[in-house]
Scaffold this motif. Structure first.
Motif, PDB file in Angstrom:
ATOM      1  N   ALA A  79       1.902  13.973  12.995  1.00 22.65           N
ATOM      2  CA  ALA A  79       2.458  12.623  12.934  1.00 22.65           C
ATOM      3  C   ALA A  79       2.597  12.134  11.491  1.00 22.65           C
ATOM      4  O   ALA A  79       3.483  11.342  11.179  1.00 22.65           O
ATOM      5  N   ILE A  80       1.716  12.570  10.615  1.00 19.27           N
ATOM      6  CA  ILE A  80       1.744  12.156   9.210  1.00 19.27           C
ATOM      7  C   ILE A  80       2.126  13.354   8.365  1.00 19.27           C
ATOM      8  O   ILE A  80       1.484  14.408   8.432  1.00 19.27           O
ATOM      9  N   LYS A  81       3.162  13.189   7.562  1.00 21.08           N
ATOM     10  CA  LYS A  81       3.662  14.285   6.735  1.00 21.08           C
ATOM     11  C   LYS A  81       3.660  13.829   5.271  1.00 21.08           C
ATOM     12  O   LYS A  81       4.680  13.358   4.751  1.00 21.08           O
ATOM     13  N   PRO A  82       2.538  13.941   4.568  1.00 24.36           N
ATOM     14  CA  PRO A  82       2.444  13.419   3.195  1.00 24.36           C
ATOM     15  C   PRO A  82       3.320  14.150   2.184  1.00 24.36           C
ATOM     16  O   PRO A  82       3.504  13.663   1.075  1.00 24.36           O
ATOM     17  N   TRP A  83       3.850  15.326   2.551  1.00 27.48           N
ATOM     18  CA  TRP A  83       4.726  16.039   1.626  1.00 27.48           C
ATOM     19  C   TRP A  83       6.158  15.503   1.670  1.00 27.48           C
ATOM     20  O   TRP A  83       6.988  15.895   0.865  1.00 27.48           O
ATOM     21  N   GLN A  84       6.443  14.616   2.611  1.00 25.66           N
ATOM     22  CA  GLN A  84       7.759  13.991   2.674  1.00 25.66           C
ATOM     23  C   GLN A  84       7.693  12.615   2.023  1.00 25.66           C
ATOM     24  O   GLN A  84       6.638  11.977   1.989  1.00 25.66           O
ATOM     25  N   HIS A  85       8.821  12.156   1.516  1.00 23.61           N
ATOM     26  CA  HIS A  85       8.838  10.826   0.910  1.00 23.61           C
ATOM     27  C   HIS A  85      10.222  10.221   1.045  1.00 23.61           C
ATOM     28  O   HIS A  85      11.215  10.923   1.244  1.00 23.61           O
ATOM     29  N   ARG A  86      10.279   8.913   0.962  1.00 29.20           N
ATOM     30  CA  ARG A  86      11.528   8.168   0.906  1.00 29.20           C
ATOM     31  C   ARG A  86      11.471   7.219  -0.280  1.00 29.20           C
ATOM     32  O   ARG A  86      10.431   6.610  -0.547  1.00 29.20           O
ATOM     33  N   SER A  87      12.579   7.084  -0.961  1.00 24.75           N
ATOM     34  CA  SER A  87      12.655   6.130  -2.062  1.00 24.75           C
ATOM     35  C   SER A  87      13.006   4.744  -1.526  1.00 24.75           C
ATOM     36  O   SER A  87      13.643   4.613  -0.475  1.00 24.75           O
ATOM     37  N   TYR A  88      12.578   3.728  -2.213  1.00 23.98           N
ATOM     38  CA  TYR A  88      12.943   2.368  -1.836  1.00 23.98           C
ATOM     39  C   TYR A  88      13.063   1.518  -3.098  1.00 23.98           C
ATOM     40  O   TYR A  88      12.568   1.887  -4.168  1.00 23.98           O
ATOM     41  N   THR A  89      13.730   0.402  -2.982  1.00 25.40           N
ATOM     42  CA  THR A  89      13.889  -0.531  -4.083  1.00 25.40           C
ATOM     43  C   THR A  89      13.371  -1.890  -3.651  1.00 25.40           C
ATOM     44  O   THR A  89      13.820  -2.438  -2.642  1.00 25.40           O
ATOM     45  N   LEU A  90      12.430  -2.421  -4.387  1.00 30.66           N
ATOM     46  CA  LEU A  90      11.875  -3.732  -4.085  1.00 30.66           C
ATOM     47  C   LEU A  90      12.570  -4.774  -4.956  1.00 30.66           C
ATOM     48  O   LEU A  90      12.506  -4.700  -6.186  1.00 30.66           O
ATOM     49  N   PRO A  91      13.286  -5.728  -4.376  1.00 28.21           N
ATOM     50  CA  PRO A  91      13.972  -6.735  -5.188  1.00 28.21           C
ATOM     51  C   PRO A  91      12.974  -7.673  -5.855  1.00 28.21           C
ATOM     52  O   PRO A  91      11.978  -8.078  -5.250  1.00 28.21           O
ATOM     53  N   HIS A  92      13.248  -8.009  -7.108  1.00 19.99           N
ATOM     54  CA  HIS A  92      12.357  -8.890  -7.865  1.00 19.99           C
ATOM     55  C   HIS A  92      13.041 -10.192  -8.281  1.00 19.99           C
ATOM     56  O   HIS A  92      12.464 -10.969  -9.032  1.00 19.99           O
ATOM     57  N   ASP A  93      14.241 -10.436  -7.806  1.00 22.96           N
ATOM     58  CA  ASP A  93      14.932 -11.685  -8.097  1.00 22.96           C
ATOM     59  C   ASP A  93      14.190 -12.830  -7.411  1.00 22.96           C
ATOM     60  O   ASP A  93      14.061 -12.849  -6.182  1.00 22.96           O
ATOM     61  N   PRO A  94      13.683 -13.814  -8.150  1.00 23.21           N
ATOM     62  CA  PRO A  94      12.954 -14.923  -7.505  1.00 23.21           C
ATOM     63  C   PRO A  94      13.827 -15.742  -6.567  1.00 23.21           C
ATOM     64  O   PRO A  94      13.314 -16.431  -5.695  1.00 23.21           O
ATOM     65  N   GLN A  95      15.148 -15.656  -6.721  1.00 23.65           N
ATOM     66  CA  GLN A  95      16.075 -16.374  -5.858  1.00 23.65           C
ATOM     67  C   GLN A  95      16.676 -15.470  -4.784  1.00 23.65           C
ATOM     68  O   GLN A  95      17.697 -15.815  -4.183  1.00 23.65           O
ATOM     69  N   PHE A  96      16.038 -14.321  -4.556  1.00 21.10           N
ATOM     70  CA  PHE A  96      16.587 -13.359  -3.608  1.00 21.10           C
ATOM     71  C   PHE A  96      16.787 -13.988  -2.233  1.00 21.10           C
ATOM     72  O   PHE A  96      17.851 -13.850  -1.621  1.00 21.10           O
TER      73      PHE A  96
END
Length: 265
Positions: free
Chosen positions: A27-44
């Motif tokens: 169920a857990i595959k630590p060798w896999q990964h996904r990239s993500y982008t966290l927005p930092h715009d305070p007015q997002f």
């Protein structure tokens, strides 16, 4: 890993193929990964909610009228004309299409499109490159076409690309067409721009596999698909609302104190 499992006493003996099956079923595959982008715009949240309201035909808390229109616009740059060195073989029984991997380059073009969010209508054009001038030509093409010419307001939802960035681009559009209102998405929010869904269909159904003799053939294929799309497709049923956005930002904020805050607590 099979050797390590035996060395650690996990099992007396295990083959590499059995180890692969174990890993595939885990169920857990630590060798896999996904990239993500966290927005930092305070007015997002404010900027994104404004766009989501337009999707629901609301602007500044008031419902849009019948003579108000919402367009989602962007460009698809770098569309290549790749000419395969050997003929593409058509699909046959139990055999997919075969496309030669080697090709020669026939140049690139940019595809500009404005998608009417509530009418499921695309108005697009091809240009040799991206930039302010070709985007302005798309605006001219749309705003001189009915029903947009006679509209009370036409909202243009755009991202922060160089062709239509910042207040200068909004002022330029407003000066040319007083009824046009440019609405910018926050940075890292192209997923809220519905024209990207159309561009995804263009990529899958028109440009893949990319086997074109020249740029004229690419442009002809794009315009043909655009006409087919306009004749057959219904408006996109988007159910993601400003309330859903607040819930998402609240959940993200639990993991990152620097995440943008929701509109309400």
């Amino acid at each position: 890993m099979a050797r390590e499992a035996v060395a650690r006493g996990v099992c007396e003996r295990i083959s590499a193929s059995m180890m692969r099956r174990w890993l595939a079923a885990d169920a857990i595959k630590p060798w896999q990964h996904r990239s993500y982008t966290l927005p930092h715009d305070p007015q997002f949240a404010v900027k994104a909610a404004r766009v989501l309201d337009l999707h629901s035909r609301v602007w500044q808390g008031e419902p849009l009228g019948e003579d108000d229109f919402v367009l989602s616009a962007d460009e698809k740059p770098g569309v290549q004309a790749r000419y395969r060195l050997h003929d593409t073989l058509p699909a046959g029984p139990r055999r997919p299409m075969r496309v030669e991997s080697e090709y020669s380059r026939g140049g690139t073009l940019a595809y500009f499109a404005a998608y009417d969010v509530h009418q499921a209508r695309v108005i697009g054009r091809c240009a040799s490159t991206t930039g302010i001038v070709p985007f302005s030509r798309l605006v001219d093409q749309v705003m001189t076409t009915e029903p947009y010419t006679s509209a009370r307001r036409v909202f243009w939802i755009v991202d922060n690309g160089a062709s239509h960035r910042n207040r200068a681009a909004a002022a330029r559009m407003k000066h040319a067409f007083p009824s046009a209102h440019m609405v910018h998405l926050p940075v890292h929010a192209s997923w809220l721009n519905q024209v990207e869904i159309y561009f995804s269909a263009v990529q899958r159904e028109t440009l893949t596999p990319d086997d074109f003799g020249d740029l004229d053939e690419v442009a002809e294929r794009l315009m043909s698909f655009q006409g087919h799309y306009n004749a057959t497709v219904q408006p996109i049923d988007r159910t993601f609302t400003a309330h859903d956005l607040n819930r998402l930002l609240t959940r993200i904020g639990r993991h990152d104190c620097h995440a943008p805050q929701p509109l309400t607590a």
